[in-house]
Design a protein around this motif. Structure first.
Motif, PDB file in Angstrom:
ATOM      1  N   HIS A 152       6.780  -7.024   0.262  1.00  0.00           N
ATOM      2  CA  HIS A 152       8.240  -7.077   0.361  1.00  0.00           C
ATOM      3  C   HIS A 152       8.919  -6.812  -0.981  1.00  0.00           C
ATOM      4  CE1 HIS A 152       8.072  -8.343   4.488  1.00  0.00           C
ATOM      5  NE2 HIS A 152       7.364  -9.421   4.203  1.00  0.00           N
ATOM      6  N   SER A 153       8.216  -7.098  -2.080  1.00  0.00           N
ATOM      7  CA  SER A 153       8.847  -6.967  -3.395  1.00  0.00           C
ATOM      8  C   SER A 153       8.810  -5.540  -3.939  1.00  0.00           C
ATOM      9  CB  SER A 153       8.147  -7.899  -4.395  1.00  0.00           C
ATOM     10  OG  SER A 153       6.767  -7.555  -4.520  1.00  0.00           O
ATOM     11  N   LEU A 154       8.201  -4.607  -3.204  1.00  0.00           N
ATOM     12  CA  LEU A 154       8.055  -3.243  -3.693  1.00  0.00           C
ATOM     13  C   LEU A 154       8.741  -2.233  -2.777  1.00  0.00           C
ATOM     14  CD1 LEU A 154       4.254  -3.342  -4.666  1.00  0.00           C
ATOM     15  CD2 LEU A 154       6.232  -3.708  -6.166  1.00  0.00           C
ATOM     16  N   ASN A 155       9.127  -1.106  -3.357  1.00  0.00           N
ATOM     17  CA  ASN A 155       9.682   0.016  -2.592  1.00  0.00           C
ATOM     18  C   ASN A 155       8.580   1.029  -2.306  1.00  0.00           C
ATOM     19  OD1 ASN A 155      12.410  -0.624  -2.257  1.00  0.00           O
ATOM     20  ND2 ASN A 155      12.912   0.027  -4.335  1.00  0.00           N
ATOM     21  N   TYR A 156       8.510   1.507  -1.066  1.00  0.00           N
ATOM     22  CA  TYR A 156       7.501   2.481  -0.660  1.00  0.00           C
ATOM     23  C   TYR A 156       8.189   3.752  -0.178  1.00  0.00           C
ATOM     24  CZ  TYR A 156       4.140  -1.393  -0.727  1.00  0.00           C
ATOM     25  OH  TYR A 156       3.359  -2.454  -1.098  1.00  0.00           O
ATOM     26  N   ARG A 157       7.873   4.879  -0.799  1.00  0.00           N
ATOM     27  CA  ARG A 157       8.364   6.175  -0.351  1.00  0.00           C
ATOM     28  C   ARG A 157       7.178   6.920   0.256  1.00  0.00           C
ATOM     29  NH1 ARG A 157      12.922   8.141  -2.804  1.00  0.00           N
ATOM     30  NH2 ARG A 157      12.792   9.722  -1.161  1.00  0.00           N
ATOM     31  N   LYS A 158       7.160   7.035   1.564  1.00  0.00           N
ATOM     32  CA  LYS A 158       6.030   7.656   2.259  1.00  0.00           C
ATOM     33  C   LYS A 158       5.997   9.161   2.028  1.00  0.00           C
ATOM     34  CE  LYS A 158       4.226   8.351   6.950  1.00  0.00           C
ATOM     35  NZ  LYS A 158       4.419   8.011   8.381  1.00  0.00           N
TER      36      LYS A 158
END
Length: 304
Positions: A152-158
Motif C-alpha cells: 500500500h505504501s508504494l506506487n506501481y506503474r504496470k
C-alpha cells in the motif's frame, strides 16, 4: 539518537548489562552506572535486577515503548536525509530485479541518461523482494521488478502482464506433448509430462518456489527436483544446456541471455499472471524521473 534511549533499549534487548555493553562499545561498569544515574534522575526504577538479568519494570516498559518510537523516527529521518542528499547531488537510486538487469543496462539506461542529462544513476541489481524492501526503507528512488502482490505504501506503474510458464529448451522432446489451448499465450503442457523431468527450482521460501510447489501439489504431483538456485538466470542456463525444466515468468526468459535457447510453455488450469512494474514510493521527490523511466520501459516493450 539520544544516548539515554540508545542505552536503555540495548539493555532491554540483551536482557542484561554485559552483552549490551559489548554492543555499545563501553565497559559493563560504565553502562551499569549510566542506568543507575538515569533511574535516579527519573525517580523510577526501569529494571528489576534478577541475578544478572535485567527485567523491565512497568516504568521501564513505558520508557522502552516510547524509546522504540523515537528510534524509528530517527531511522526515518536518516533515510529521508540520505534521500534528499541523493536528490541534491543528482543521483537516481535505481533497483532492478536481477534477471531484468541486462536489458535495462543495454536499452533503458542510455535513453534515460539522454533524456535526463544531468542525472547520475546508482543501480542495485537484486531480487524482486529486496527491491520492494529497499523502496519501503527509502534507500531506492525507483525499482523495476515483476511482482505478485502490491504494498500500500508504494506506487506501481504496470508495464506488462507476465504469464507463469514452464521454461524448456528449444530441442527438449517434451515440446512434442504441448498443444494449443484457448486462453493461453503459448502451447500448453500437462504438468504430468514435466514432473518426471529434471526440475530447476528456486530456493525454498522464494515466491517462485512457493508457486511451483503449490501448482504441482494441486495436481497431486511430486516434481523431480534436481537443481536449486537462488537466481532465475542461473536456472535458465541449466534449462538451456542440461535438459531441465523450470517454472518461471515468461519475461524472465525474454530478458535473459538464453532467449534463443529457451521457450515458454503454458501450464495450469488457467493462466497465472504477475505484473512487470516500475515502482516508487508514494512520497517520492523523483516523480519526473520515475515518469521518464516508465515511458522508456513502455516504449521498449511496444517495440520488442
Amino acid at each position: 539518537m539520544d544516548r539515554n534511549v540508545e542505552y536503555i533499549l540495548e539493555v532491554a534487548r540483551c536482557g542484561g548489562i554485559t552483552r549490551a555493553a559489548e554492543n555499545l562499545f563501553i565497559t559493563p561498569s560504565a553502562l551499569s552506572k549510566y542506568v543507575l544515574a538515569l533511574e535516579e534522575q527519573l525517580q523510577v526504577k526501569l529494571f528489576h535486577r534478577v541475578g544478572k538479568t535485567f527485567v523491565p519494570t512497568e516504568a521501564g516498559e513505558c520508557y522502552i515503548k516510547k524509546g522504540l518510537e523515537i528510534e524509528r523516527l530517527y531511522h526515518e529521518l536518516d533515510e529521508q536525509m540520505a534521500n534528499m542528499s541523493c536528490i541534491s547531488r543528482g543521483v537516481l537510486r535505481l533497483g532492478v530485479q536481477a534477471n531484468l538487469a541486462e536489458r535495462v543496462l543495454r536499452f533503458v539506461l542510455p535513453k534515460l541518461q539522454k533524456q535526463l542529462p544531468g542525472i547520475r544513476i546508482s543501480m542495485h541489481e537484486t531480487s524482486a523482494d529486496e527491491v520492494i524492501s529497499m523502496l519501503k526503507k527509502q534507500t531506492l528512488d525507483v525499482g523495476i521488478a515483476i511482482v505478485e502482490q502490491r504494498e500500500h505504501s508504494l506506487n506501481y506503474r504496470k508495464i506488462d502482464s507476465c504469464e507463469m510458464v514452464m521454461a524448456v529448451g528449444v530441442d527438449h522432446p517434451i515440446r512434442e506433448h504441448a498443444q494449443k489451448k484457448e486462453g493461453f499465450r503459448y502451447p500448453w503442457i500437462d504438468l504430468k509430462w514435466c514432473s518426471t523431468e529434471p526440475n530447476v527450482m528456486m530456493m525454498p521460501g522464494s515466491s517462485y518456489r512457493m508457486f511451483a510447489d503449490n501448482l504441482y501439489a494441486s495436481y497431486g504431483l511430486t516434481p523431480n527436483v534436481v537443481y536449486q538456485f537462488e537466481a532465475t538466470r542461473t536456472g535458465l542456463v541449466c534449462v538451456a544446456y542440461n535438459g531441465a525444466v523450470m517454472i518461471t515468468a515468461d519475461h524472465m526468459i525474454f530478458n535473459s541471455y538464453q532467449e534463443e535457447r529457451v521457450v515458454p510453455l503454458s501450464i495450469g488450469e488457467a493462466p497465472a499472471y504477475r505484473d512487470l512494474c516500475v515502482i516508487s514510493s508514494k512520497w517520492t521527490q523523483m516523480a519526473d524521473e520515475t515518469e521518464c523511466l516508465y515511458g522508456i520501459m513502455e516504449n521498449l516493450l511496444s517495440t520488442r
